[in-house]
Enzyme design. Sequence first.
Site, mmCIF file in Angstrom:
data_model
loop_
_atom_site.group_PDB
_atom_site.id
_atom_site.type_symbol
_atom_site.label_atom_id
_atom_site.label_comp_id
_atom_site.label_asym_id
_atom_site.label_seq_id
_atom_site.Cartn_x
_atom_site.Cartn_y
_atom_site.Cartn_z
ATOM 1 N N LEU A 17 94.122 66.369 50.366
ATOM 2 C CA LEU A 17 92.832 67.069 50.363
ATOM 3 C C LEU A 17 92.927 68.500 50.906
ATOM 4 O O LEU A 17 91.917 69.081 51.300
ATOM 5 C CB LEU A 17 91.780 66.276 51.141
ATOM 6 C CG LEU A 17 91.490 64.858 50.621
ATOM 7 C CD1 LEU A 17 90.380 64.202 51.440
ATOM 8 C CD2 LEU A 17 91.121 64.878 49.142
ATOM 9 N N ALA A 31 100.894 66.728 42.525
ATOM 10 C CA ALA A 31 100.824 67.247 43.892
ATOM 11 C C ALA A 31 101.743 68.460 44.057
ATOM 12 O O ALA A 31 102.938 68.309 44.312
ATOM 13 C CB ALA A 31 101.194 66.152 44.891
ATOM 14 N N TYR A 77 107.007 79.843 42.046
ATOM 15 C CA TYR A 77 106.217 78.715 41.549
ATOM 16 C C TYR A 77 106.853 78.134 40.289
ATOM 17 O O TYR A 77 107.123 76.928 40.204
ATOM 18 C CB TYR A 77 104.780 79.151 41.254
ATOM 19 C CG TYR A 77 104.029 78.160 40.396
ATOM 20 C CD1 TYR A 77 103.744 76.882 40.855
ATOM 21 C CD2 TYR A 77 103.622 78.497 39.099
ATOM 22 C CE1 TYR A 77 103.090 75.968 40.058
ATOM 23 C CE2 TYR A 77 102.954 77.584 38.300
ATOM 24 C CZ TYR A 77 102.687 76.319 38.781
ATOM 25 O OH TYR A 77 102.046 75.406 37.984
ATOM 26 N N LEU A 118 90.941 82.513 35.428
ATOM 27 C CA LEU A 118 90.098 83.497 34.749
ATOM 28 C C LEU A 118 88.695 82.971 34.424
ATOM 29 O O LEU A 118 87.695 83.625 34.758
ATOM 30 C CB LEU A 118 90.778 83.969 33.459
ATOM 31 C CG LEU A 118 89.970 84.980 32.629
ATOM 32 C CD1 LEU A 118 89.757 86.269 33.386
ATOM 33 C CD2 LEU A 118 90.647 85.226 31.279
ATOM 34 N N ARG A 149 96.388 84.528 26.375
ATOM 35 C CA ARG A 149 96.821 83.249 26.887
ATOM 36 C C ARG A 149 96.287 82.115 26.008
ATOM 37 O O ARG A 149 95.277 82.278 25.312
ATOM 38 C CB ARG A 149 96.323 83.039 28.333
ATOM 39 C CG ARG A 149 96.898 84.036 29.342
ATOM 40 C CD ARG A 149 98.374 83.823 29.568
ATOM 41 N NE ARG A 149 98.912 84.716 30.590
ATOM 42 C CZ ARG A 149 99.503 85.885 30.324
ATOM 43 N NH1 ARG A 149 99.598 86.301 29.056
ATOM 44 N NH2 ARG A 149 100.003 86.615 31.297
#
Length: 323
Positions: free
Chosen positions: A32, A72, A139, A188, A219
């Site tokens: 959370l 996750a 990432y 966006l 995109r």
Amino acid sequence: MILVAGGAGYIGSHVNQMLQKQGYETIVLDNLVYGHKEAVKQGILEIGSLGDTARLEEIFEQYPIEAVFHFAAYAYVGESVKDPGKYYNNNVVNTLHLLDVMARHGVNMIVFSSTCATYGVPEQIPIVEEMEQRPINPYGASKLMIERILSDYHNAYGVHYCCLRYFNAAGADPAGEIGESHTPETHLIPLILMAAAGDRENIRVFGTDYPTRDGSCIRDYIHVTDLADAHIKAMDYLKRGGKSACFNLGNGVGHSVLEVIEAARKVTGREIPVILDERRPGDPPALVGSAKKAEKELGWIPRYGDINTIVSHAWNWYCNRKY
């Protein structure tokens, strides 16, 4: 039972909802930090982190888990550049914890939430799965590392997996029960809708001199409900004995930032103030994916590919949001 790790987040909660509708029993594991308890409307919510091996062991001992959906992860590109250690620890190291606990409990099926960010700046459009993966930020690199780990675990330990590389997740549950809510918000469409609602002053367009039809980035926006459907089809594919593999998930159609803003004006009937700004480092001009492999092997065909529909569902959620 199905374990949905990160199932209180945006995409995970939609997958959990669809699993429930299809008759599956689910356990949602989420710390959370970014997820929302209110988004878990069905199933069992267990609060905890993949980094807590003892907690994972407890959950796998308590429930008869047959497969895992893994959402996750931290997913802020800019933050990953400033603090890569946070991303490699949370995304990569914690996935190793999950896989090792799965192995100890004889669970050998996982559907992994990957990303088109593993490709970096593509040499051609549309992007296909065989293209070289050269991520340009931690990432994307963390997600690519997990893909490689899954391949190695498959070869060594018999883990069966699907890695789903999706493009820009967008939209909300068509019934308006759950939707997209991030803190901070970086996506966006929610940012545009915040401007439309008067909850922010304007929307900034970063770059209007790209080699695209109107100068702004293009995109591939994929509806979150279509993503949820693809995840369940991936699990069914593995259950049928499908070969472990990676699949792109997109509509194969790109929309520019300015086009999405115009779609939002049409859907909301509101004027949306725009500020034209300089490019951001690392933003490729266009990212559009081919999902022909997923269509052929998973039997997945997006239902909500129209950008106006995607924005409309997001706007309905935003106007009636519950968290």
